[in-house]
Design a protein around this motif. Structure first.
Motif, short mmCIF file in Angstrom:
data_model
loop_
_atom_site.label_atom_id
_atom_site.label_comp_id
_atom_site.label_asym_id
_atom_site.label_seq_id
_atom_site.Cartn_x
_atom_site.Cartn_y
_atom_site.Cartn_z
N LYS A 100 -2.20 11.48 1.17
CA LYS A 100 -1.80 10.32 1.83
C LYS A 100 -1.96 10.74 3.27
O LYS A 100 -2.56 9.86 4.15
N ILE A 101 -1.82 12.05 3.99
CA ILE A 101 -2.19 12.33 4.95
C ILE A 101 -3.60 12.33 5.34
O ILE A 101 -4.06 11.60 6.50
N ARG A 102 -4.52 12.68 4.45
CA ARG A 102 -5.92 12.68 4.66
C ARG A 102 -6.39 11.12 4.81
O ARG A 102 -7.37 10.89 5.53
N LYS A 103 -5.67 10.26 4.03
CA LYS A 103 -6.22 8.91 4.16
C LYS A 103 -5.37 8.04 5.40
O LYS A 103 -5.60 7.02 5.62
N ARG A 105 -3.88 4.96 20.47
CA ARG A 105 -4.17 5.86 19.50
C ARG A 105 -2.96 5.91 18.64
O ARG A 105 -2.27 6.81 18.58
N PRO A 106 -2.65 4.79 17.80
CA PRO A 106 -1.50 4.45 17.40
C PRO A 106 -1.36 5.52 16.12
O PRO A 106 -0.38 5.73 15.67
N GLY A 107 -2.22 5.68 15.32
CA GLY A 107 -2.23 6.36 14.17
C GLY A 107 -2.16 8.03 14.58
O GLY A 107 -1.42 8.78 13.81
N VAL A 108 -2.79 8.28 15.40
CA VAL A 108 -2.73 9.68 16.00
C VAL A 108 -1.14 9.98 16.25
O VAL A 108 -0.52 10.97 16.00
N SER A 109 -0.81 8.85 17.32
CA SER A 109 0.47 9.05 17.78
C SER A 109 1.54 9.08 16.85
O SER A 109 2.77 9.72 17.02
N ASN A 110 1.50 8.24 15.53
CA ASN A 110 2.45 8.42 14.88
C ASN A 110 2.47 9.77 13.84
O ASN A 110 3.61 10.25 13.64
N LEU A 111 1.26 10.27 13.82
CA LEU A 111 1.39 11.63 13.25
C LEU A 111 2.23 12.76 14.09
O LEU A 111 2.82 13.50 13.65
N ILE A 112 1.82 12.46 15.50
CA ILE A 112 2.39 13.31 16.20
C ILE A 112 4.00 13.00 16.45
O ILE A 112 4.78 14.24 16.56
N ASN A 156 0.80 -1.33 -0.07
CA ASN A 156 0.05 -0.01 0.04
C ASN A 156 0.85 1.37 0.08
O ASN A 156 1.14 1.64 1.01
N GLN A 157 1.21 1.89 -1.06
CA GLN A 157 2.04 2.92 -1.25
C GLN A 157 1.65 4.15 -0.61
O GLN A 157 2.30 5.18 -0.43
N GLU A 158 0.12 4.20 -0.44
CA GLU A 158 -0.54 5.21 0.39
C GLU A 158 -0.02 5.46 1.57
O GLU A 158 -0.17 6.75 2.40
N SER A 159 0.45 4.49 2.13
CA SER A 159 1.06 4.36 3.41
C SER A 159 2.73 5.17 3.71
O SER A 159 3.02 5.02 4.93
#
Length: 373
Positions: A262-265, A282-289, A245-248
């Motif tokens: 990509k960030i929107r998804k 909250r792994p997804g939010v934590s990754n962005l932080i 999944n290259q969107e990741s």
């Protein structure tokens, strides 16, 4: 400033050879006569994990370089072949893109030696000498060959182990040779490579003890302010170019609109009234932080404070996008420029190879004399 210690278990005798740096390197962190060495696999153009996890530290080191310091950065193309690359043209393209990426993120070839590992035969020569000192038991405890072979405890059996290629099993010894052939004093790595640096120090000690010399210094593991960046789609695993999944994956040469998409998804969660760092819940939010923290060189707490006024994912993700786009603007433009100048890339590698070759050859002559060759 430096803090001693490491989150991974290290042998007591090596405890003083692990250093951690907070957020950004300082000139006082590195001795004036240090020899600093590091390499990265030729996976082509870099993604955000490569950038924040390794190569931006190389740029910092270039900026801080003192006259008596040596900086050597390379493309680990021999290591890459532990997984065969039958598409030879693609592999060569990846090597070129990796060199362009190193330069694009700010590594100055006037201050640092940039080369391909395979161009320096002394790496392989020292690998053989060190392999005579490395025990099968020690190598068997290395974790990465198991993960790359998809071997998991407790299912290991003789048949599964028997299928593991020798190069994959023994490549930590080559990694030790990469470091020791230059008598490196510091190696900037992430936590996941600390185990291999322990082996490097062990083999240096074994060599010095066996031949009654102090030729090899014990290189310090420089746990620089790196960030482990996770997949935008599956924040339970590292960001990787090989992800289907290259969107990741965010690449340093992605255009702003591609990054925004990509960030929107990016995977988050259903909590929208606040954004906090909680890798378990909250792994997804934590990754962005974590990405913001790495780019801005701020603590997690500072980033949490900066986004505390946001109460919807649109504002939060727009902010993440702006931070990434601004950070990668320079590298993106430089990468495009260098890929249009293959002659310049060849010139950089040629000069770097000559510099590294001279140092490695002189050192190997001394090593060969020590062992009686």
């Amino acid at each position: 400033m430096l803090r001693h210690g490491c989150r991974v278990a290290v042998a007591k005798r090596f405890s003083s050879t692990v250093q951690r740096v907070d957020y950004k390197l300082d000139a006082r962190d590195i001795p004036n006569d240090a020899t600093i060495f590091s390499m990265i696999q030729p996976t082509g153009k870099f993604h955000l994990g490569n950038y924040l996890g390794a190569t931006r530290v190389w740029q910092d080191l270039c900026d801080l370089k003192q006259p008596d310091q040596k900086l050597l950065f390379g493309i680990a193309d021999l290591h890459a072949l532990t997984i065969p690359k039958p598409n030879v043209q693609e592999f060569r393209q990846f090597r070129n893109e990796a060199i362009a990426s190193i330069l694009a993120v700010g590594v100055d070839p006037q201050r640092a030696t940039v080369m391909h590992q395979s161009s320096i035969p002394q790496h392989s020569q020292l690998h053989w000498l060190l392999s005579t000192l490395a025990s099968m038991g020690y190598l068997n405890r290395m974790t990465q060959w198991k993960s790359k072979s998809n071997l998991k405890q407790p299912t290991l059996d003789a048949g599964a182990i028997g299928n593991v290629k020798l190069g994959l099993f023994s490549y930590p010894v080559l990694q030790a040779a990469d470091v020791l052939i230059y008598r490196a004093t510091h190696v900037p790595v992430g936590d996941d490579q600390s185990q291999h640096l322990e082996l490097t120090r062990y083999l240096a000690e074994q060599f010095n003890s066996t031949y009654k010399t102090d030729y090899f210094p014990l290189p310090k593991t420089l746990l620089a302010p790196t960030k482990k960046i996770l997949s935008l789609a599956s924040p339970d695993k590292k960001m990787s170019k090989s992800d289907t999944n290259q969107e990741s994956v965010i690449y340093v040469n992605d255009e702003p609109n591609v990054i925004a998409k990509k960030i929107r998804k990016a995977v988050t969660d259903s909590i929208m009234d606040h954004f906090n760092y909680d890798p378990v819940n909250r792994p997804g939010v934590s990754n962005l932080i974590n990405i913001i923290s790495g780019i801005q060189r701020k603590s997690i707490q500072e980033v949490e404070k900066d986004v505390s006024h946001m109460n919807n994912f649109k504002d939060f993700k727009n902010y993440v996008t702006e931070v990434i786009v601004e950070e990668l603007k320079g590298p993106r433009e430089q990468f495009a420029r260098f890929m249009k100048e293959p002659g310049y890339l060849d010139q950089v590698v040629k000069r770097g190879t000559e510099e590294a070759q001279e140092l490695a050859e002189n050192n190997y002559k001394e090593i060969a004399k020590i062992v009686g060759l």
